[in-house]
Design a protein around this motif. Sequence first.
Motif, PDB file in Angstrom:
ATOM      1  N   TRP A 108     -20.229  59.035  25.492  1.00  0.00           N
ATOM      2  CA  TRP A 108     -19.527  59.272  26.754  1.00  0.00           C
ATOM      3  C   TRP A 108     -18.732  60.574  26.802  1.00  0.00           C
ATOM      4  CZ3 TRP A 108     -19.035  53.960  24.948  1.00  0.00           C
ATOM      5  CH2 TRP A 108     -19.818  53.063  25.667  1.00  0.00           C
ATOM      6  N   GLY A 109     -18.634  61.285  25.691  1.00  0.00           N
ATOM      7  CA  GLY A 109     -17.853  62.509  25.693  1.00  0.00           C
ATOM      8  C   GLY A 109     -16.365  62.235  25.526  1.00  0.00           C
ATOM      9  N   ASP A 110     -15.545  62.978  26.229  1.00  0.00           N
ATOM     10  CA  ASP A 110     -14.089  62.829  26.161  1.00  0.00           C
ATOM     11  C   ASP A 110     -13.683  61.451  26.685  1.00  0.00           C
ATOM     12  OD1 ASP A 110     -11.359  63.050  26.160  1.00  0.00           O
ATOM     13  OD2 ASP A 110     -11.268  64.529  27.785  1.00  0.00           O
TER      14      ASP A 110
ATOM     15  N   GLN B 250     -26.028  62.834  28.368  1.00  0.00           N
ATOM     16  CA  GLN B 250     -25.340  63.589  27.319  1.00  0.00           C
ATOM     17  C   GLN B 250     -25.881  65.019  27.362  1.00  0.00           C
ATOM     18  OE1 GLN B 250     -26.932  60.695  24.847  1.00  0.00           O
ATOM     19  NE2 GLN B 250     -25.493  59.207  25.671  1.00  0.00           N
TER      20      GLN B 250
ATOM     21  N   GLU C  81     -17.607  58.690  21.525  1.00  0.00           N
ATOM     22  CA  GLU C  81     -17.509  60.078  21.981  1.00  0.00           C
ATOM     23  C   GLU C  81     -18.891  60.735  22.070  1.00  0.00           C
ATOM     24  OE1 GLU C  81     -14.782  61.694  19.151  1.00  0.00           O
ATOM     25  OE2 GLU C  81     -13.016  61.222  20.395  1.00  0.00           O
TER      26      GLU C  81
ATOM     27  N   LYS D 179     -24.953  68.032  26.448  1.00  0.00           N
ATOM     28  CA  LYS D 179     -24.937  69.018  25.373  1.00  0.00           C
ATOM     29  C   LYS D 179     -26.210  68.974  24.531  1.00  0.00           C
ATOM     30  CE  LYS D 179     -19.902  69.335  24.865  1.00  0.00           C
ATOM     31  NZ  LYS D 179     -18.749  69.153  23.933  1.00  0.00           N
TER      32      LYS D 179
END
Length: 277
Positions: free
Chosen positions: A178-180, A87, A175, A89
Motif C-alpha cells: 500500500w505504500g505510505d 504498486q 508498505e 514503482k
Amino acid sequence: MALIQMTFFSQKLMRTVPVVVILPADKWNDKGETAGEDKRYPTLYLLHGVFGSCGDWLYQTRIQMYAEEHDLAVVMPSGENAFYVDQGKIHNLYGEYIGEELVNMTRRMFPLSRKREETYIGGLSMGGYGALRNGLKYRDTFGAVVALSAALVTDAAPQRTNDAGLFIEGRDYAEAVWGDLESLAGSDMDPKFLVCRAKEEGGNIPDIYMACGEEDSLLGVNTEMADFLRKNGLKVRFETGPGGHDWKFWDSRIEEAVRWLPTEYTGQGIGSGNVGI
C-alpha cells in the motif's frame, strides 16, 4: 461447460499472466438446444485470497456447477499477494489490471456481456478486499460486488510492526503493498473513502453481498464495514453463519452469492455423469 486455461500479455503488469475462464457457451439441454450465436453472458470476475492462484476457486469449490446453473461466465485471474491494488514503482498495476484491462481483454476474447448490470466482481479474503476496492473504484464497470471474509486490514495497517510471526502481517509487507501507511486512509485504496467519494460524485454504486464465518477472526471488521455501507445508503446483504476462514464456508457462500446476483436460474444442462437439467 467450457473450461479455458489461458495466458496473455498484460500491459498493466508487463508480463504474461494466467487466467482461468468458465464459459457456459457449450451448454445444451435434453432437446439438443444450445444458446444462440448472439448470446452474451453475464460475468463474474472472481479473485482468490493470499497465497492463492487463479485455479483456487475451480479446485476448492463447486463454482463451475453454480455458473452452469445460472448461465454465468466466471473469469479468475491471479493476483499474487498484491491485494489487487496498484504498486506503481514496480509497475504492478493490479487495480488497473483487474478493473480495466482484464475486463476489456476478456470481452474481446469471449461472448461476455458489455452491460454494467451484468458485470460483477467478487473474491475471498484478500480477494474480498480487492473486490470491494475495485468494485467501488470502477463502479461504472461493475454492477455488483461479492466480498467473502474480506481482509479489511487497511484501517489497522499504520499500527503494524515487523514483530509479527508471518510476513504478511508485518509492516514491511504492508508498505510494499500500500505504500505510505500514514496516507492509506483517504486514498483510493481505502474502501470507506471510495464510498464517500462515490456518494459525493453521484452516479452508479454497486450492490454488495458480504459474508463472514462466525469463527473467522475477520468477522469484526466485516461487520463494521457492512454497518458503514448501510449507514451510507448502499444496498448491502450481509450474512454470517457457522464456519471459519476456510473453503467449506466459502463454497457455501459463493453458491448463495451466485443466487443473489441478478442472473436467471436455467438448470445444469447435460454433463459428465449424465447430469440433466
